[in-house]
Design an enzyme around this catalytic site. Structure first.
Site, PDB file in Angstrom:
ATOM      1  N   GLU A  46      -2.205   3.186  -4.819  1.00 59.48           N
ATOM      2  CA  GLU A  46      -0.846   2.875  -5.221  1.00 59.48           C
ATOM      3  C   GLU A  46      -0.850   1.411  -5.639  1.00 59.48           C
ATOM      4  O   GLU A  46      -1.362   0.565  -4.886  1.00 59.48           O
ATOM      5  CB  GLU A  46       0.142   3.061  -4.055  1.00 59.48           C
ATOM      6  CG  GLU A  46       1.572   2.785  -4.509  1.00 59.48           C
ATOM      7  CD  GLU A  46       2.592   2.712  -3.379  1.00 59.48           C
ATOM      8  OE1 GLU A  46       2.189   2.624  -2.198  1.00 59.48           O
ATOM      9  OE2 GLU A  46       3.794   2.740  -3.684  1.00 59.48           O
ATOM     10  N   ARG A 273     -10.502   6.053   8.473  1.00 57.42           N
ATOM     11  CA  ARG A 273     -10.472   4.796   7.728  1.00 57.42           C
ATOM     12  C   ARG A 273     -11.364   3.768   8.400  1.00 57.42           C
ATOM     13  O   ARG A 273     -11.663   3.839   9.595  1.00 57.42           O
ATOM     14  CB  ARG A 273      -9.047   4.284   7.626  1.00 57.42           C
ATOM     15  CG  ARG A 273      -8.454   3.892   8.962  1.00 57.42           C
ATOM     16  CD  ARG A 273      -7.114   3.158   8.849  1.00 57.42           C
ATOM     17  NE  ARG A 273      -6.779   2.746   7.516  1.00 57.42           N
ATOM     18  CZ  ARG A 273      -5.654   3.067   6.892  1.00 57.42           C
ATOM     19  NH1 ARG A 273      -4.753   3.801   7.523  1.00 57.42           N
ATOM     20  NH2 ARG A 273      -5.389   2.643   5.686  1.00 57.42           N
ATOM     21  N   LYS A 283      -2.203  -3.132   4.685  1.00 56.77           N
ATOM     22  CA  LYS A 283      -1.648  -3.792   3.503  1.00 56.77           C
ATOM     23  C   LYS A 283      -0.487  -4.688   3.887  1.00 56.77           C
ATOM     24  O   LYS A 283      -0.320  -5.773   3.364  1.00 56.77           O
ATOM     25  CB  LYS A 283      -1.146  -2.733   2.512  1.00 56.77           C
ATOM     26  CG  LYS A 283      -2.152  -2.281   1.477  1.00 56.77           C
ATOM     27  CD  LYS A 283      -1.415  -1.448   0.426  1.00 56.77           C
ATOM     28  CE  LYS A 283      -2.396  -0.731  -0.493  1.00 56.77           C
ATOM     29  NZ  LYS A 283      -1.693   0.142  -1.468  1.00 56.77           N
TER      30      LYS A 283
END
Length: 570
Positions: A46, A273, A283
């Site tokens: 994104e 992850r 983020k």
RNA sequence: UGCCUGAUGGUGUAAUUGGCAACACGUCUGAUUUUGGUUCAGAAGAGUCCAGGUUCGAGCCCUGGUCGGGCAACCA
């Protein structure tokens, strides 16, 4: 484009590399003849932030699989939320993926490319009675959704007629309603134990300008609705994502089921992850560090962002090796930063030129060396690489050595300079410390040595052994430089692991950046360009920073050399 | 109290899918070395979350627990 990720596997170590669980799944799919034997992966960022090393792992994994199975790899921006996404991020992501060497060929896509198709499909799904327009507010809908232990209840608008739904949906698209007035929901199951199946939102109204579609749309699809369909449109076979999407998989499949035709079907696979000790990866937190000035920017060399690592001096090859060593699995993990550092050392050891640089200079005068003599001494560029050649280093009566390489009263096994002790100057002579001089603060100001002229490197008498070898730089030839030393950004192994109500930033390392101003480097470094990589002998790997100019050299320490001396002295 | 998911040396990842646990990082020795780097040789360190069961044999299969992670955005 560079192709550092192209080589199937570097067979250093000759170990048979074992296959991870995703490759096992792909093998199985291939064996069962799924999707005509195609393998097609994608990386779907994104554009709302900069990529970090966790993304790098994913890129390397997805691209690597496409290579390994002779398949294809797409880059697709998941740009379904114009309120958070910006062109700046698209550009940085493009740069980073390219730099890593993952090649999407002509397959650069955007979920926004599919808005028309998604819209059409939604009309179809509504027509089939499997989606409806809900007029309620986000709060009400959320309340009605229940909790993980309590089933949800139906919206009063759930059973509108197909005609009314279609009409409302078209008017939503036409811009007749303000933000938040209506949403389109999939009609699935309010009692599902999986919260994501309780009539999830497919479209919301957002009167916002999109970085690619401009003002064409005022309704935007949600992630779940857009993602699987985008995969489907692109012919993705294995849609690899992280574990938090595991619960979304039934929904992913449900949406695909609504539009699927034929045999082909994309499959979502989740892996754990990447986490790294002494680092934060979210983020949101990285953005906070940038916005609030805890670091100089997204590419601050202390950041785990791809651009940060690049500026720090990491290479694509080192990140690829790192990703391979880390592996792929489903259990939570915290990788030791030492493994990252090992990876870059391994790469740079065989590729980086060795140069002389003194971080904390201490003047040495060779008292028995002629005042005005200057010599050019032969120096190997890289002993690990026979093809790297040689260069000439100027030598003269006055030199700089590292402050910590001299001690007035050294401990046992200090193989460096001390009164009466001998050391070799790398590529030059063996010298003996005869005396030293203190300044007004009692600090050592100058060290006086004599050299043994017979011991010049490469010469007849150079075979004599001494215990230590020092790096040095000729005082009159040296060039000034600024050197930035980086340490881990956080002092805690798991910085986010803080008690209730305590901010993770208490774990910030106040000494993560140290700037040295009056460093002395060999003259050949004068023409260095940002990104050039070196080994400063006996110190570490460094690269030229983007701030560096011909008049103001700036180097970043990528990683120190392993150091068994200071370690044993702790 | 629900659902999904995971558990193997300090850290990661393996183990021909039932045959007495391997590799890497890290740690510690020693050798070599004009980088206290590199390289080389070697060592220590887990008996596979727990308890039962199946089996000649279980890290792999079954049952029941324990602990960890995820899930209730008109974010992705």
């Amino acid at each position: 484009m560079n192709n550092t990720l192209e080589n199937e596997s570097d067979n250093r170590g000759e170990g048979k590399s074992s296959i991870n669980f995703i490759e096992a799944i792909i093998n199985e799919d291939l064996k069962n003849g799924k999707n005509d034997g195609r393998v097609h992966t994608r990386f779907p960022p994104e554009p709302n932030g900069y990529l970090h090393i966790g993304h790098a792992k994913s890129i390397i994994l997805n691209y690597g699989i496409s290579r390994k199975f002779n398949g294809k790899f797409n880059l697709r921006f998941d740009d379904t939320n114009p309120t958070k996404e910006e062109q700046e991020y698209v550009d940085s992501i493009l740069d980073d993926v390219k730099w890593l060497g993952a090649d999407w060929e002509d397959r650069l896509f955007f979920a926004s490319d599919y808005f028309d198709q998604l819209y059409e499909w939604t009309e179809k799904i509504i027509s089939e009675g499997n989606a409806y327009v809900d007029d309620q507010s986000a709060e009400i809908i959320s309340e009605q959704r229940g909790t993980p232990t309590k089933p949800g209840i139906e919206s009063p608008f759930r059973n509108r007629s197909v005609e009314e739904n279609l009409d409302l949906f078209r008017r939503m698209k036409a811009g007749e309603f303000p933000n938040g007035a209506k949403v389109v929901r999939a009609k699935i199951d309010l009692a599902s134990p999986n919260m994501h199946m309780r009539d999830p939102v497919m479209y919301r109204i957002l009167h916002a300008n999109h970085h690619r579609t401009g003002d064409k749309w005022c309704i935007y699809p949600m992630y779940d609705w857009a993602h699987g369909e985008s995969d489907y449109l692109e012919g993705i076979t294995h849609s690899i994502c992280t574990l938090e999407f595991e619960v979304h998989r039934p929904l992913y499949n449900w949406f695909v089921d609504q539009i699927i035709e034929g045999e082909y079907r994309p499959r979502q696979i989740e892996f754990a992850r990447l986490n790294i000790s002494y680092t934060v990866m979210s983020k949101r937190k990285l953005l906070e560090l940038v916005k609030d000035g805890y670091v100089s920017g997204w590419d601050d060399p202390r950041m785990p962002t791809i651009c940060g690592l690049r500026r720090r001096g990491y290479t694509p090859e080192s990140l690829k090796m790192f990703a391979e060593k880390v592996g792929v699995a489903k259990r939570d993990n915290i990788i030791d930063v030492a493994l990252l550092e090992y990876s870059i050392r391994e790469d740079l050891n065989r590729t980086a030129s060795r140069v002389m640089a003194v971080l904390n200079p201490l003047k040495v005068v060779i008292t028995n060396y002629p005042d005005d003599l200057e010599e050019e001494l032969l120096s190997e560029n890289n002993p690990e690489d026979p093809d790297s050649g040689h260069r000439m280093l100027p030598f003269s009566k006055e030199l700089f050595i590292e402050k910590e390489d001299f001690m007035i009263d050294p401990p046992k096994k200090f193989f460096r300079l001390a009164p009466g002790q001998e050391v070799r100057l790398k590529n030059a002579y063996i010298i003996r410390c005869e005396s030293y001089e203190l300044d007004e603060n009692g600090e050592v100001k100058t060290v006086f040595c004599t050299h043994d002229h017979e011991t010049r490197s490469g010469g007849e008498g150079s075979g004599r052994k001494v215990k230590g070898t020092l790096h040095w730089v000729s005082a009159k030839h040296a060039v000034d430089a600024e050197i930035r030393l980086f340490d881990r950004l956080f002092i805690a192994e798991s910085p986010e692991d803080v008690p209730e109500g305590v901010d993770y930033k208490v774990n910030l390392n106040p000494e993560s950046l140290q700037i040295l101003k009056n460093c002395k480097v060999e003259p050949g470094l004068k023409g260095t360009k940002p990104g050039d990589k070196f080994q400063f002998q006996r110190i570490g790997y460094f690269c030229t920073d983007t701030d560096s100019t011909a008049d103001n050299l700036v180097f970043n320490r990528t990683v120190p050399l392993r150091d068994s001396w200071t370690k044993t002295n702790k």
